[in-house]
Enzyme design. Structure first.
Site, mmCIF file in Angstrom:
data_model
loop_
_atom_site.group_PDB
_atom_site.id
_atom_site.type_symbol
_atom_site.label_atom_id
_atom_site.label_comp_id
_atom_site.label_asym_id
_atom_site.label_seq_id
_atom_site.Cartn_x
_atom_site.Cartn_y
_atom_site.Cartn_z
ATOM 1 C CG HIS A 61 -0.493 0.071 2.526
ATOM 2 N ND1 HIS A 61 -0.310 1.270 3.177
ATOM 3 C CD2 HIS A 61 -0.137 -0.877 3.427
ATOM 4 C CE1 HIS A 61 0.114 1.039 4.410
ATOM 5 N NE2 HIS A 61 0.238 -0.252 4.586
ATOM 6 C CG ASP A 163 2.313 0.783 7.818
ATOM 7 O OD1 ASP A 163 2.007 0.190 6.773
ATOM 8 O OD2 ASP A 163 1.510 0.964 8.758
ATOM 9 C CD GLU A 193 -3.110 -1.427 5.067
ATOM 10 O OE1 GLU A 193 -3.017 -2.472 5.731
ATOM 11 O OE2 GLU A 193 -2.850 -0.297 5.563
ATOM 12 C CD GLU A 194 -1.893 2.411 7.336
ATOM 13 O OE1 GLU A 194 -2.594 1.954 8.251
ATOM 14 O OE2 GLU A 194 -0.689 2.176 7.221
HETATM 15 CO CO CO Z 1 -0.326 0.844 8.741
HETATM 16 ZN ZN ZN Z 2 0.793 -1.183 6.425
#
Ligand code: CO
Ligand code: ZN
Length: 333
Positions: A61, A163, A193-194
Site C-alpha cells: 500500500h 508502513d 489500506e490504512e
Molecule cells: Co499501517
Molecule cells: Zn501497512
C-alpha cells in the site's frame, strides 16, 4: 533500494490522497513494466508479462496514516480526525505537513491527568494568528501527514511511513530487476489500506489473480516489556501465519518457507494479534483468492520514527525474488 526507501518515505500520500506518491512511484517503474494503469480507486497497477498466463498479484500500500482537518477556530487552531490507526499518545507534539508544505505542531489542552490524553484534547497549530489567516493555508477536509524524516544508522532505517513505503520500495526494486518472470506479475501499489484495505479489494476484483501476496510491515516483540510476539528485528523476513484480518493460505506459507530454506534466506514466522494487511481484502475478493503476506519487521509502526533492519529488508527482497521466479508456484494455482 535504500535510495528508493528515502524517496518514497518523503512522498505525501495519506489514504484517499495518493496521487502525489503514486506519481513518484510511477516515475520509478514506468520504463520497466509492460503495462501501467491507475484504477478508479487510485491503485497503481504495473504488469510484467511472464512465461505463463497465470496471474500473481503482489500488493504494497502506498497510502499512509495521517490526520484530516475538521474545524478551524477563531484563534486559528485546527481540530482534526485521524486517518487510520493513530492515537493521542503517538500524536502529541509531533509535526505534521500538508500537501503544499504547510507545517504544524500538535498541541494539547491542559490535562489534569495523563489518562485524559484523548484525541479530542489535541489540536494542530500551524502558527496562524487567527481563523482568517489559518484559512488562507488550510481548509476543512485537508489532510496532513508526519513531517518527513529519514535516517540511516548503517544497520537500521528510522523514518516515517516505512508502513508501507518499505513494501513499495521492495516491489519497485523487484520490478526493475525482473527479466522474464515465470508468470504474469501484477505489481499493485494500493490505495486506502490504512482505512480498511479498500484499494486492494477493488484491485483484486479487477485483476482476478490466481494467487496473491501482500507485502507490508509487521510489529515486533523485541523491545523492553513489549507485548509478547515472536518477531524480532534482524531475524529475517517474516512469513505471516495470521493476523486479525486474514489467515494466510497454508500452501503459500509453506511455499515461502521452502523457498527461504532452499535459498538460505533468514525467515521467521509471524502471528500478529492486531492489525491486518491487504491480504484480507484480496483473500475475500470474488470466490476467494489464495493469499498470504510477506512482512518486514518494524518497530514503532504508525509513529514518525518507525524502525526497520536493513538485513531484514534485503531478506524480504531476496524471498520475493525467489517467489516470482519459481515455476513451482504452479502447485498452488
Ligand atoms: Co499501517
Ligand atoms: Zn501497512
Amino acid at each position: 533500494m535504500i535510495e528508493l526507501l528515502e524517496k518514497f518515505t518523503a512522498g505525501f500520500g495519506p489514504a484517499g490522497e495518493e496521487s502525489l506518491i503514486s506519481s513518484i512511484i510511477r516515475d520509478e517503474i514506468e520504463e520497466y513494466c509492460d503495462e501501467l494503469k491507475t484504477d478508479n480507486l487510485g491503485n497503481l497497477i504495473a504488469i510484467k508479462r511472464g512465461k505463463s498466463e497465470n496471474k500473481i498479484m503482489l500488493a504494497a500500500h502506498m497510502d499512509e496514516i495521517g490526520i484530516m482537518i475538521t474545524h478551524i477556530d477563531d484563534d486559528g487552531f485546527l481540530r482534526f480526525t485521524p486517518i487510520g490507526g493513530v492515537n493521542a499518545g503517538i500524536l502529541r507534539h509531533k509535526k505534521f505537513v500538508f500537501a503544499d508544505g504547510t507545517l504544524g505542531t500538535i498541541g494539547v489542552e491542559k490535562l489534569d491527568s495523563i489518562k485524559d490524553l484523548k484525541l479530542e484534547k489535541l489540536f494542530l497549530d500551524i502558527g496562524a494568528a487567527d481563523k482568517d489567516r489559518a484559512e488562507k493555508q488550510v481548509k476543512v477536509g485537508d489532510s496532513a501527514v508526519y513531517q518527513k524524516n529519514f535516517h540511516n544508522t548503517s544497520s537500521r532505517i528510522i523514518a516515517n511511513s516505512l508502513d508501507d513505503r518499505a513494501g513499495c520500495a521492495l516491489l519497485t526494486g523487484l520490478l526493475r530487476d525482473l527479466e522474464k518472470p515465470a508468470h504474469d506479475i501484477y505489481f499493485v501499489f494500493t490505495a486506502q489500506e490504512e482505512v480498511g484495505t479498500r484499494g486492494a479489494g477493488t484491485a483484486a476484483y479487477g485483476i482476478e489473480p490466481d494467487l496473491a501476496l501482500a507485502v507490508d510491515v509487521t510489529g515486533t516483540g523485541d523491545t523492553p516489556e513489549a507485548h509478547t510476539m515472536d518477531v524480532k528485528l534482524g531475524e529475517g523476513a517474516a512469513i505471516k501465519v495470521m493476523d486479525r484480518g486474514s489467515i494466510s493460505h497454508p500452501g503459500i506459507k509453506k511455499f515461502l518457507v521452502k523457498l527461504a530454506e532452499e535459498a538460505e534466506i533468514p525467515y521467521q514466522y509471524e502471528v500478529l494479534e492486531f492489525g491486518a494487511t491487504d491480504a484480507r481484502a484480496i483473500q475475500l475478493s470474488r470466490s476467494g483468492i489464495p493469499s498470504g503476506t510477506l512482512s518486514i519487521p518494524c518497530r514503532y509502526i504508525h509513529s514518525p520514527a518507525e524502525m526497520l533492519d536493513i538485513e531484514d529488508f534485503k531478506a524480504c527482497s531476496s524471498l520475493l525474488k525467489e517467489f516470482v521466479n519459481s515455476e513451482q508456484i504452479d502447485e498452488f494455482i
